[in-house]
Design a protein around this motif. Structure first.
Motif, PDB file in Angstrom:
ATOM      1  N   LEU A 162       0.838  -1.200   0.000  1.00 16.38           N
ATOM      2  CA  LEU A 162       0.000   0.000   0.000  1.00 16.38           C
ATOM      3  C   LEU A 162       0.873   1.249   0.000  1.00 16.38           C
ATOM      4  O   LEU A 162       1.992   1.220   0.512  1.00 16.38           O
ATOM      5  N   PRO A 163       0.352   2.358  -0.548  1.00 14.91           N
ATOM      6  CA  PRO A 163       1.124   3.603  -0.461  1.00 14.91           C
ATOM      7  C   PRO A 163       1.152   4.092   0.989  1.00 14.91           C
ATOM      8  O   PRO A 163       0.361   3.632   1.814  1.00 14.91           O
ATOM      9  N   GLN A 164       2.039   5.026   1.289  1.00 14.47           N
ATOM     10  CA  GLN A 164       2.142   5.531   2.667  1.00 14.47           C
ATOM     11  C   GLN A 164       0.895   6.288   3.081  1.00 14.47           C
ATOM     12  O   GLN A 164       0.500   6.277   4.231  1.00 14.47           O
ATOM     13  N   ASN A 165       0.319   6.953   2.079  1.00 12.41           N
ATOM     14  CA  ASN A 165      -0.807   7.836   2.344  1.00 12.41           C
ATOM     15  C   ASN A 165      -2.120   7.058   2.266  1.00 12.41           C
ATOM     16  O   ASN A 165      -2.791   7.037   1.245  1.00 12.41           O
ATOM     17  N   VAL A 166      -2.463   6.398   3.370  1.00  9.57           N
ATOM     18  CA  VAL A 166      -3.599   5.475   3.314  1.00  9.57           C
ATOM     19  C   VAL A 166      -4.362   5.491   4.643  1.00  9.57           C
ATOM     20  O   VAL A 166      -3.770   5.759   5.694  1.00  9.57           O
ATOM     21  N   ILE A 167      -5.666   5.261   4.566  1.00 10.17           N
ATOM     22  CA  ILE A 167      -6.485   5.108   5.767  1.00 10.17           C
ATOM     23  C   ILE A 167      -7.120   3.723   5.723  1.00 10.17           C
ATOM     24  O   ILE A 167      -7.704   3.344   4.703  1.00 10.17           O
ATOM     25  N   ILE A 168      -6.995   2.987   6.816  1.00  8.44           N
ATOM     26  CA  ILE A 168      -7.525   1.620   6.859  1.00  8.44           C
ATOM     27  C   ILE A 168      -8.795   1.585   7.705  1.00  8.44           C
ATOM     28  O   ILE A 168      -8.805   2.096   8.826  1.00  8.44           O
ATOM     29  N   ALA A 169      -9.829   0.952   7.179  1.00  6.60           N
ATOM     30  CA  ALA A 169     -11.014   0.630   7.985  1.00  6.60           C
ATOM     31  C   ALA A 169     -11.015  -0.878   8.168  1.00  6.60           C
ATOM     32  O   ALA A 169     -10.978  -1.624   7.196  1.00  6.60           O
ATOM     33  N   ASN A 170     -11.010  -1.323   9.403  1.00  4.09           N
ATOM     34  CA  ASN A 170     -10.820  -2.746   9.698  1.00  4.09           C
ATOM     35  C   ASN A 170     -12.011  -3.291  10.501  1.00  4.09           C
ATOM     36  O   ASN A 170     -12.340  -2.765  11.563  1.00  4.09           O
ATOM     37  N   ALA A 171     -12.600  -4.348   9.979  1.00  8.71           N
ATOM     38  CA  ALA A 171     -13.754  -4.960  10.672  1.00  8.71           C
ATOM     39  C   ALA A 171     -13.312  -5.680  11.933  1.00  8.71           C
ATOM     40  O   ALA A 171     -12.156  -6.041  12.089  1.00  8.71           O
ATOM     41  N   THR A 172     -14.261  -5.895  12.824  1.00  7.69           N
ATOM     42  CA  THR A 172     -14.035  -6.784  13.956  1.00  7.69           C
ATOM     43  C   THR A 172     -13.629  -8.145  13.426  1.00  7.69           C
ATOM     44  O   THR A 172     -14.152  -8.613  12.434  1.00  7.69           O
ATOM     45  N   GLY A 173     -12.694  -8.761  14.114  1.00 11.98           N
ATOM     46  CA  GLY A 173     -12.222 -10.076  13.683  1.00 11.98           C
ATOM     47  C   GLY A 173     -10.862 -10.342  14.279  1.00 11.98           C
ATOM     48  O   GLY A 173     -10.345  -9.550  15.082  1.00 11.98           O
ATOM     49  N   LEU A 210       0.637 -11.361  -4.606  1.00 16.11           N
ATOM     50  CA  LEU A 210      -0.266 -10.677  -3.671  1.00 16.11           C
ATOM     51  C   LEU A 210       0.022  -9.176  -3.656  1.00 16.11           C
ATOM     52  O   LEU A 210      -0.880  -8.348  -3.774  1.00 16.11           O
ATOM     53  N   MET A 211       1.301  -8.842  -3.532  1.00 19.21           N
ATOM     54  CA  MET A 211       1.648  -7.418  -3.431  1.00 19.21           C
ATOM     55  C   MET A 211       1.357  -6.678  -4.732  1.00 19.21           C
ATOM     56  O   MET A 211       0.894  -5.532  -4.708  1.00 19.21           O
ATOM     57  N   ALA A 212       1.611  -7.345  -5.858  1.00 13.65           N
ATOM     58  CA  ALA A 212       1.343  -6.693  -7.151  1.00 13.65           C
ATOM     59  C   ALA A 212      -0.155  -6.408  -7.280  1.00 13.65           C
ATOM     60  O   ALA A 212      -0.560  -5.341  -7.761  1.00 13.65           O
ATOM     61  N   LYS A 213      -0.982  -7.353  -6.838  1.00 14.27           N
ATOM     62  CA  LYS A 213      -2.433  -7.179  -6.957  1.00 14.27           C
ATOM     63  C   LYS A 213      -2.941  -6.071  -6.028  1.00 14.27           C
ATOM     64  O   LYS A 213      -3.811  -5.280  -6.397  1.00 14.27           O
ATOM     65  N   VAL A 214      -2.390  -6.025  -4.809  1.00 16.25           N
ATOM     66  CA  VAL A 214      -2.812  -4.980  -3.875  1.00 16.25           C
ATOM     67  C   VAL A 214      -2.412  -3.608  -4.438  1.00 16.25           C
ATOM     68  O   VAL A 214      -3.212  -2.656  -4.421  1.00 16.25           O
ATOM     69  N   ALA A 215      -1.198  -3.505  -4.955  1.00 17.26           N
ATOM     70  CA  ALA A 215      -0.729  -2.227  -5.507  1.00 17.26           C
ATOM     71  C   ALA A 215      -1.619  -1.800  -6.679  1.00 17.26           C
ATOM     72  O   ALA A 215      -1.991  -0.626  -6.802  1.00 17.26           O
ATOM     73  N   LYS A 216      -1.985  -2.778  -7.504  1.00 23.74           N
ATOM     74  CA  LYS A 216      -2.814  -2.494  -8.669  1.00 23.74           C
ATOM     75  C   LYS A 216      -4.230  -2.081  -8.220  1.00 23.74           C
ATOM     76  O   LYS A 216      -4.792  -1.098  -8.715  1.00 23.74           O
ATOM     77  N   GLY A 217      -4.771  -2.827  -7.270  1.00 23.61           N
ATOM     78  CA  GLY A 217      -6.140  -2.563  -6.794  1.00 23.61           C
ATOM     79  C   GLY A 217      -6.279  -1.204  -6.153  1.00 23.61           C
ATOM     80  O   GLY A 217      -7.259  -0.481  -6.367  1.00 23.61           O
ATOM     81  N   VAL A 218      -5.296  -0.827  -5.351  1.00 20.49           N
ATOM     82  CA  VAL A 218      -5.399   0.440  -4.625  1.00 20.49           C
ATOM     83  C   VAL A 218      -5.192   1.629  -5.571  1.00 20.49           C
ATOM     84  O   VAL A 218      -5.749   2.708  -5.365  1.00 20.49           O
TER      85      VAL A 218
END
Lengths: 306, 384
Positions: free
Chosen positions: A41-52, A201-209
């Motif tokens: 993920l880029p540095q400039n990011v906000i995460i919303a995380n579900a209970t779990g 995995l990392m390539a897909k996350v980078a592409k998705g974001v």
């Protein structure tokens, strides 16, 4: 992606936005998946995380594993909270209250928070077209509350609420196909990934974001505690899930399917199932049934990818 | 010990959650729809294990909205049905609990309370949902809620809850908590013929004359199940005696009055409490659930100091025993009300006392039970 079988730790960014020292179980595939995803993920990011599990193990007061802005939501509302964050950023930029810094919004949830209780919020967010990435870390049951079945639990798996016994073979239904549900919203990017294929995995996350609009990534995450498997086998199990065709890796970019890894020869599902206590009660007949279904499902995806 | 799997007679070492499942099965519950949530998950787990062997159905739903809705559906299908949850799930169930009240659907909801609001302390005890139990769904209604303080009582209350729900046709709440739910103690299950079970009240008239919401003299209408040849129309809208929507103030007045009064009129029959040394006491502890047990230590210590203190343990919390509290208020100086919230039932005690005696709240924000010493301090202060 090329060189799937290569794992060169030097090639992975040293940055650890998901810090070590959290309380995940030994051999937790989900923690590994989160760690790898965060590196992409880029540095400039906000995460919303579900209970779990990830919320519980990473954020026990007064410590946190998150080196980025992080909101713990409820169980059912991660995609809706992410929608709110994304909309607020957009509105503030439009009104000149806050400069548009290109901040990315990422929602993270488990398979329960995605395929069961959270699917309404997910569908709403995908339909409205928010610019965000939703990552489902799928360990195939409610592990946080003690291994209850979810709709992502595979057929035949024994859990505490789908117990195998005289009257039951364990989970009676086939795993819900959430990537296909996400894709049915005609969003720009859907992918499946596994922590055992880190570069993919990392390539897909980078592409998705980076993709404008909603993106959905479904990451298969081995859970030794819930799967009753040896903790040192987590990476191997993740690979076997892919190599047996149980969890094929693919991308759906603007509606076009593409297999990330073709399987000229599928390993028998037995190789994957036999390492896990949750499948130990299965008879040869049931395993044959699973094998047949896995081949059928793989062929369907292969056909779509042609 | 018997081999009757539908009623495990004998002595057992069980958790409150397991006892809840067993009580329900003894009461004839054959349908459970739920969703995993700490500290109520063990009820679902036990049900998933036990219901198939007694010919029942366990379904894990996709969330608590669906769980509660499935329970209502199952009840209308003719089966005794229940669900179990904790705070966050209880919040999600509220709309469907209101639907159950409006449609007069017998069923049972167990809430193993944990500390909130929101996710709060998932594994730790609280009693913060007592007012939500009373008023959580929108609109005005009456509700029945029980507060067990031991695994044995959870077992007994599960049966009692089913009986009350069939008798009065409404969802009945078993308001246990994380401490009682996870506590292991001896649970004695009496022989089947000693356990009183209330069956569903079926219509006595032929299908042609049946009006699904025409009450008997006790304000409760008999209930036909779907598929039995009776035509009925069930709705969450305000309805007349035929069950058809009736969109006016008169119909609303008639229906809501009956829904409230069918419980209030029989509140003396429903309310159960346990009294200890109240006659002649200067101070009375009013407590429920796990807190009543913690209060026993404080009461013993106070008595050894020469303070005359009694105990009123609420077994039924809703409807509230306001008459009895008003009586006691005229005899004592003060009530001490320890509860694991910031003051919910204490407000009811205060209201019922009507100024005749002081009410001293001993709050605890949750996550643990009271230190008995804190309750003792309050007793000393009350006795002054």
């Amino acid at each position: 992606m090329q060189n799937y079988s290569v794992y060169a730790s030097r090639l992975i960014p040293k940055r650890e936005p998901f810090a070590p020292g959290h309380r995940a179980c030994i051999g937790c595939g989900e923690a590994l998946a989160v760690r790898l995803a965060c590196k992409a993920l880029p540095q400039n990011v906000i995460i919303a995380n579900a209970t779990g599990c990830m919320e519980v193990v990473s954020s026990q007061f007064p410590m946190t594993a998150w080196r980025m802005p992080w909101i713990h939501t409820l169980f059912e509302n991660t995609a809706a909270v992410a929608s709110g964050v994304e909309s607020a950023l957009k509105v503030m930029a439009r009104k000149g209250v806050r400069p548009d810094t290109g901040t990315k919004v990422v929602a993270m949830a488990g398979d329960g928070g995605t395929s069961d209780i959270g699917i309404q919020a997910l569908s709403g967010a995908l339909e409205r077209g928010h610019d965000f990435l939703y990552i489902c870390f799928d360990n195939e049951a409610y592990m946080n509350t003690g291994i209850q079945r979810s709709s992502a639990t595979p057929f035949g798996a024994s859990t505490t609420t789908s117990p195998a016994g005289k009257m039951s073979i364990g989970q009676k239904t086939w795993k819900k196909n959430v990537p296909a549900i996400a894709a049915a919203h005609d969003i720009p990017y859907v992918a499946t990934a596994s922590h055992s294929y880190p570069f993919d995995l990392m390539a897909k996350v980078a592409k998705g974001v980076a993709m404008p609009g909603p993106a959905y990534i479904h990451i298969h995450s081995v859970c030794p505690t819930g799967w009753r498997s040896a903790p040192d086998l987590s990476v191997r199990l993740g690979r076997l899930a892919v190599q047996t065709g149980v969890f094929p890796l693919y991308e759906i970019e603007n509606g076009r399917y593409k297999l990330s890894m073709e399987l000229p020869e599928m390993k028998p599902v037995q190789d994957y199932l036999k390492l896990q206590g949750r499948f130990r009660h299965l008879t040869e007949d049931t395993i044959r049934e699973i094998q047949q279904r896995v081949v059928e499902e793989y062929e369907k995806i292969k056909e779509k990818a042609q | 010990m018997t081999t009757d799997r539908a009623h495990l007679e004998g002595e057992f070492f069980m958790s409150g959650d397991e006892a809840c499942a067993e009580g329900a099965i003894s009461a004839g519950c054959r349908f459970f729809a739920g969703y995993p949530i700490t500290p109520a998950t063990e009820i679902a787990e036990r049900m998933s294990d036990r219901l198939p062997e007694v010919g029942g159905t366990y379904i894990q739903m996709e969330d608590e909205l669906a769980s509660m809705a499935a329970v209502l559906g199952a009840s209308w299908g003719g089966v005794k049905a229940m669900t179990a949850t904790s705070g966050p799930g209880f919040s999600l169930m509220m709309e469907n609990i209101g639907l159950g009240l409006m449609m007069e659907t017998p069923c049972v909801v167990a809430n193993v309370q944990r500390a909130g609001p929101s996710t709060g302390l998932p594994t730790l005890v609280a009693q913060g949902d007592m007012m939500q139990a009373r008023w959580g769904s929108h609109g005005h209604y009456s509700i029945i809620a029980l507060s067990p303080s031991s695994p044995q009582e959870v077992y007994d209350h599960a049966i009692k809850a089913f009986n009350l729900s069939e008798r009065f046709r409404l969802p009945v709440l078993v308001m246990t908590d994380g401490a009682v739910g996870h506590m292991y103690e001896k649970v004695v299950i009496q022989p089947r013929d000693k356990v009183h079970i209330v069956p569903r009240r079926k219509p006595k008239v032929p299908p042609g004359e049946y009006r699904p919401y025409e009450p008997d003299a006790d304000l409760v209408p008999p209930m036909a199940n779907s598929g039995e040849g009776y035509r009925f129309h069930v709705t969450g809208l305000t309805h007349d005696e035929r069950g058809y929507p009736a969109m006016d103030a008169e119909a609303q007045d008639k229906l809501i009055r009956r829904l409230v009064e069918k419980v209030e009129k029989y509140s003396e029959e429903i309310i159960e409490m346990e009294e200890d040394g109240i006659d002649g006491a200067g101070v009375v502890i009013c407590a429920y659930g796990i807190t009543a047990r913690v209060s026993l230590i404080a009461m013993e210590r106070a008595r050894s100091e020469g303070i005359s203190v009694g105990m009123l343990r609420l077994v039924t919390v809703w409807p509230f025993p306001q008459k009895r509290i008003a009586e006691i208020a005229r005899q004592v100086k003060a009530f001490v009300v320890p509860e694991i919230n910031y003051g919910q039932i204490s407000l009811e005690v205060e209201r019922s006392a009507g100024g005749a005696a002081k009410t001293i709240l001993v709050p605890h924000m949750g996550g643990a039970v009271h230190d008995p010493q804190v309750i003792l301090e309050a007793i000393r202060q009350a006795a002054k």
